[in-house]
Design a protein around this motif. Structure first.
Motif, PDB file in Angstrom:
ATOM      1  N   ASP A   1     -43.219  -7.478  26.916  1.00  0.00           N
ATOM      2  CA  ASP A   1     -42.427  -8.664  27.263  1.00  0.00           C
ATOM      3  C   ASP A   1     -42.877  -9.228  28.610  1.00  0.00           C
ATOM      4  OD1 ASP A   1     -40.520 -10.600  27.573  1.00  0.00           O
ATOM      5  OD2 ASP A   1     -38.813  -9.251  27.648  1.00  0.00           O
TER       6      ASP A   1
ATOM      7  N   HIS B   1     -30.674  -6.292  26.829  1.00  0.00           N
ATOM      8  CA  HIS B   1     -31.902  -6.770  27.478  1.00  0.00           C
ATOM      9  C   HIS B   1     -31.502  -7.937  28.382  1.00  0.00           C
ATOM     10  CE1 HIS B   1     -36.344  -7.860  27.165  1.00  0.00           C
ATOM     11  NE2 HIS B   1     -35.826  -8.968  27.661  1.00  0.00           N
TER      12      HIS B   1
ATOM     13  N   HIS C   1     -31.919 -10.608  31.613  1.00  0.00           N
ATOM     14  CA  HIS C   1     -32.826 -11.341  32.504  1.00  0.00           C
ATOM     15  C   HIS C   1     -32.057 -11.682  33.777  1.00  0.00           C
ATOM     16  CE1 HIS C   1     -36.262 -12.836  29.698  1.00  0.00           C
ATOM     17  NE2 HIS C   1     -35.946 -11.591  29.460  1.00  0.00           N
TER      18      HIS C   1
ATOM     19  N   ASN D   1     -37.185 -10.981  33.306  1.00  0.00           N
ATOM     20  CA  ASN D   1     -36.636  -9.636  33.098  1.00  0.00           C
ATOM     21  C   ASN D   1     -36.135  -8.988  34.392  1.00  0.00           C
ATOM     22  OD1 ASN D   1     -37.372  -9.238  30.247  1.00  0.00           O
ATOM     23  ND2 ASN D   1     -39.452  -9.479  31.026  1.00  0.00           N
TER      24      ASN D   1
END
Ligand code: ZN
Length: 307
Positions: free
Chosen positions: A17, A207, A209, A249
């Protein structure tokens, strides 16, 4: 404060990613980063994706990277695939943990793959069968779970509905992506609760950010709700495709540094992780957005000098 878990499982996503959202780097640099991360004690690494090289040139050398990488005993490596062809390549490369993505937002899904969410879910059902037939597991990542840059808020019940569908189709795990950093603690609570209410026993992976600085607050909220699996990217590798210059991220060392001080074990050696973040920074040739990389861990004292 709610009861917190004593151990958290981090999946390092920098090699995939992260690097997928940076300018392309040489194969050899990708292998070095993977190897450095394999030596940090992290339990899971998203290593590569098998996508069409014209669509994503950053991952064109996925096969070469993976065959050159020194795989560590005890680390679970995964690969992301967009379709059946990608799944074939990932299986041929020996991956047994495979991820597929669908967007909770119909508009975002159409912008990404030119198909509605419903059409992608049909494709994913077939992909899950393909992966299971080959002995691999299938994880479905629900992107834009906490908001969409085109549609705005996403109804948590829509996210839960997608989970209903993919679990019925046999998905082994589900993950929720805050693709553009629109999550905040109440939105994390709403999505996790909506899914938990219907699927109390399914492990959830989040997940986050840090596009708007809320990633660690979101993570703490999820911990309080009993979530124990998180993605993070070394150094905060990977920009934000919708907001050039913004961070994407959440940085792995920021997450791990905070968790360890809270008495939560990750198995990761922070010093080795910071070394890997320095390497990541050298590889992409830009300053990465990680506070712990800049300042060092809180236990690293400043030398007092009288003169
Ligand atoms: Zn991401």
């Amino acid at each position: 404060m709610a009861m917190l878990p004593s151990r958290v499982s981090i999946r390092e996503v920098g090699p995939r990613d992260g690097l997928q959202n940076e300018d392309p780097v040489p194969t050899e640099a990708k292998v070095r980063l993977l190897d450095a991360l394999s030596g940090t004690g992290v339990g899971r690494i998203e290593a590569v994706s098998f996508v069409h090289p014209r669509a994503i040139p950053q991952m064109a050398d996925a096969d070469e990277v993976w065959s050159a990488a020194r795989r560590a005993e005890g680390v679970r490596y995964s690969a992301l695939v967009p379709n059946s062809r990608g799944a074939q390549r990932a299986l041929a490369a020996g991956f047994t943990e495979i991820e597929v993505v669908v967007s909770a937002s119909d508009t975002h899904n159409r912008r990404n793959v030119n198909r509605s969410t419903a059409e992608s879910l049909d494709d994913i059902a077939a992909l899950i069968d393909q992966l299971h037939a080959a002995g691999a597991t299938a994880e479905v990542i629900v992107a834009t779970s906490f908001g969409c840059p085109y549609e705005g808020d996403i109804d948590p019940l829509r996210v839960a509905g997608i989970v209903d569908r993919v679990l019925a189709d046999g998905a082994d795990r589900v993950a929720f992506g805050d693709t553009t950093g629109m999550g905040t603690p109440p939105r994390v609570r709403a999505v996790v609760s909506a899914v938990r209410e219907r699927h109390p026993d399914v492990p959830l992976l989040l997940h986050f950010h840090n596009t708007r600085g809320t990633a660690l607050a979101n993570l703490l909220t999820a911990l309080e709700l009993g979530v124990t699996e998180f993605d993070a990217s070394v150094g905060g590798l990977g920009g934000c495709p919708y907001a050039p210059g913004a961070s994407g991220n959440v940085a792995t060392e920021e997450v791990v540094h905070m968790l360890h001080d809270m008495g939560i074990d990750t198995g990761i050696d922070v010093a080795a992780l910071i070394e890997a973040a320095r390497l990541a920074e050298r590889i992409v040739g830009r300053e990465l957005p990680s506070g712990v990389l800049r300042a060092g861990p809180r236990t690293q004292l400043t030398r007092f000098s009288a003169d």
